[in-house]
Write a protein that holds these residues in place. Structure first.
Motif, PDB file in Angstrom:
ATOM      1  N   GLU A  90       0.839  -1.211   0.000  1.00 42.12           N
ATOM      2  CA  GLU A  90       0.000   0.000   0.000  1.00 42.12           C
ATOM      3  C   GLU A  90       0.869   1.254   0.000  1.00 42.12           C
ATOM      4  O   GLU A  90       0.567   2.227  -0.705  1.00 42.12           O
ATOM      5  N   ASP A  91       1.961   1.228   0.757  1.00 50.50           N
ATOM      6  CA  ASP A  91       2.871   2.391   0.797  1.00 50.50           C
ATOM      7  C   ASP A  91       3.483   2.656  -0.575  1.00 50.50           C
ATOM      8  O   ASP A  91       3.573   3.805  -1.023  1.00 50.50           O
TER       9      ASP A  91
ATOM     10  N   LYS B 184       0.826   4.108  -2.908  1.00 54.40           N
ATOM     11  CA  LYS B 184       0.518   5.504  -2.599  1.00 54.40           C
ATOM     12  C   LYS B 184       1.623   6.443  -3.089  1.00 54.40           C
ATOM     13  O   LYS B 184       1.347   7.534  -3.584  1.00 54.40           O
ATOM     14  N   SER B 185       2.874   6.001  -2.988  1.00 55.75           N
ATOM     15  CA  SER B 185       3.974   6.864  -3.451  1.00 55.75           C
ATOM     16  C   SER B 185       3.878   7.087  -4.962  1.00 55.75           C
ATOM     17  O   SER B 185       4.114   8.187  -5.456  1.00 55.75           O
TER      18      SER B 185
ATOM     19  N   LEU C  89       1.065   6.856  -6.822  1.00 54.47           N
ATOM     20  CA  LEU C  89      -0.142   7.644  -7.118  1.00 54.47           C
ATOM     21  C   LEU C  89       0.100   9.121  -6.813  1.00 54.47           C
ATOM     22  O   LEU C  89      -0.362   9.993  -7.546  1.00 54.47           O
ATOM     23  N   GLU C  90       0.853   9.380  -5.751  1.00 56.43           N
ATOM     24  CA  GLU C  90       1.234  10.779  -5.442  1.00 56.43           C
ATOM     25  C   GLU C  90       2.057  11.354  -6.583  1.00 56.43           C
ATOM     26  O   GLU C  90       1.824  12.476  -7.031  1.00 56.43           O
TER      27      GLU C  90
ATOM     28  N   ASP D  45      -3.859  11.689  -6.069  1.00 58.00           N
ATOM     29  CA  ASP D  45      -4.150  11.489  -4.640  1.00 58.00           C
ATOM     30  C   ASP D  45      -5.566  10.949  -4.432  1.00 58.00           C
ATOM     31  O   ASP D  45      -5.855  10.319  -3.412  1.00 58.00           O
TER      32      ASP D  45
ATOM     33  N   LYS E  50      -5.644   7.224  -3.760  1.00 59.16           N
ATOM     34  CA  LYS E  50      -4.892   6.661  -2.623  1.00 59.16           C
ATOM     35  C   LYS E  50      -5.798   5.953  -1.629  1.00 59.16           C
ATOM     36  O   LYS E  50      -5.379   5.047  -0.934  1.00 59.16           O
ATOM     37  N   LYS E  51      -7.060   6.343  -1.594  1.00 49.81           N
ATOM     38  CA  LYS E  51      -8.001   5.735  -0.635  1.00 49.81           C
ATOM     39  C   LYS E  51      -8.167   4.234  -0.876  1.00 49.81           C
ATOM     40  O   LYS E  51      -8.540   3.496   0.034  1.00 49.81           O
TER      41      LYS E  51
ATOM     42  N   ALA F 291      -5.318   2.278   1.266  1.00 48.67           N
ATOM     43  CA  ALA F 291      -5.118   2.818   2.623  1.00 48.67           C
ATOM     44  C   ALA F 291      -5.277   1.702   3.634  1.00 48.67           C
ATOM     45  O   ALA F 291      -5.974   0.741   3.396  1.00 48.67           O
TER      46      ALA F 291
END
Length: 206
Positions: A186-187, A190-191, A193-194, A199, A202-203, A206
Motif C-alpha cells: 500500500e505504501d 501511494k507513493s 499515485l502521489e 491522490d 490513494k483511498k 489505505a
C-alpha cells in the motif's frame, strides 16, 4: 484475446505466475471475494473490479506457468494474451503489480535462466518498464521465508535492481496477502499515485 474490459481509463493490473496469490491480493485491495484456490490456474480470464463512481479499476490477469488440467499449448496462449493485454492498454495502466511467491521466486527464476532464456517473471518486469508502466513487485507469502532480507536482496538482484532491496521500497513490497499484511504494498502504491498526482486514488490503498 481477453474481452469484456470495463470502460475505465485508469487501471492497476496484477500479473505473475499461477498460485502466487494475485487473487488473494486483489481481494485485499477491493474488499470483495474473488475466486481463489489451492490449485494453480483458478483465474483463466481477467477479473476486473471497478467502482461505479470512479474512472478506475483493478485487474487480476490470469497466471501463467504450471496449471493443473491445462494443456501446455494453452498455458503459452494465456501468457501471450496477458502480454498482449498489457501492451494494448499500456497507456491506461498506471501501475503493474508483479506478484511473486517469496519462497519460490528465486529458484524459479534461476531454473529458467539459460543462455538464450529470460525467465517469464523477469521478462514481465522488463516489459512493464519498456511500456512506461510503473512496476511494483509484491513479494508474497513472506511469512514462509526465514531469511527475509537475504531473499529480498536476491529477488532485487534477479530483476536488475542493485541490492540492498531496502533502497527500492517503492518497487519491492514484501507482503503476506492471506493474512492481510500488505502495508509495504500500500505504501509503494501511494507513493506512485502521489507522483502521478492522483491522490484521489490513494483511498483504495489505505
Amino acid at each position: 484475446m481477453f474481452e469484456n474490459r470495463p470502460d475505465r481509463s485508469d487501471e492497476v493490473v496484477l500479473v505473475g505466475r499461477s498460485n502466487v496469490g494475485k487473487s488473494t491480493l486483489m481481494r485485499e485491495i477491493t474488499g470483495h471475494k474473488v475466486p481463489t484456490g489451492q490449485k494453480p490456474g483458478v483465474t483463466r480470464e481477467p477479473n476486473h473490479f471497478d467502482w461505479a463512481s470512479e474512472d478506475f479499476m483493478v485487474t487480476d490477469l490470469p497466471g501463467f506457468g504450471y496449471m493443473q488440467g491445462v494443456e501446455e499449448g494453452h498455458e503459452e496462449a494465456i501468457k501471450t494474451e496477458v502480454v498482449q493485454y498489457v501492451e494494448e492498454y499500456a497507456e491506461n495502466v498506471m501501475v503493474g503489480v508483479l506478484v511473486l511467491d517469496g519462497k519460490a521466486a528465486v529458484d524459479i527464476i534461476d531454473r529458467h535462466s539459460g543462455d538464450d532464456e529470460i525467465p517469464h517473471v523477469v521478462e514481465l518486469y522488463y516489459l512493464l518498464e519498456e511500456l512506461g508502466i510503473q512496476p511494483v513487485v509484491a513479494v508474497n507469502k513472506m511469512d514462509k521465508v526465514p531469511d527475509r532480507d537475504e531473499r529480498l536482496n536476491d529477488i532485487a538482484d534477479r530483476l536488475g535492481l542493485y541490492p540492498p532491496w531496502k533502497q527500492w521500497r517503492d518497487v519491492i513490497a514484501p507482503i503476506t496477502a492471506k493474512k492481510g499484511k500488505i502495508g509495504p504494498f500500500e505504501d509503494a502504491m501511494k507513493s506512485h499515485l502521489e507522483a502521478a498526482k492522483r491522490d484521489d486514488l490513494k483511498k483504495f490503498f489505505a
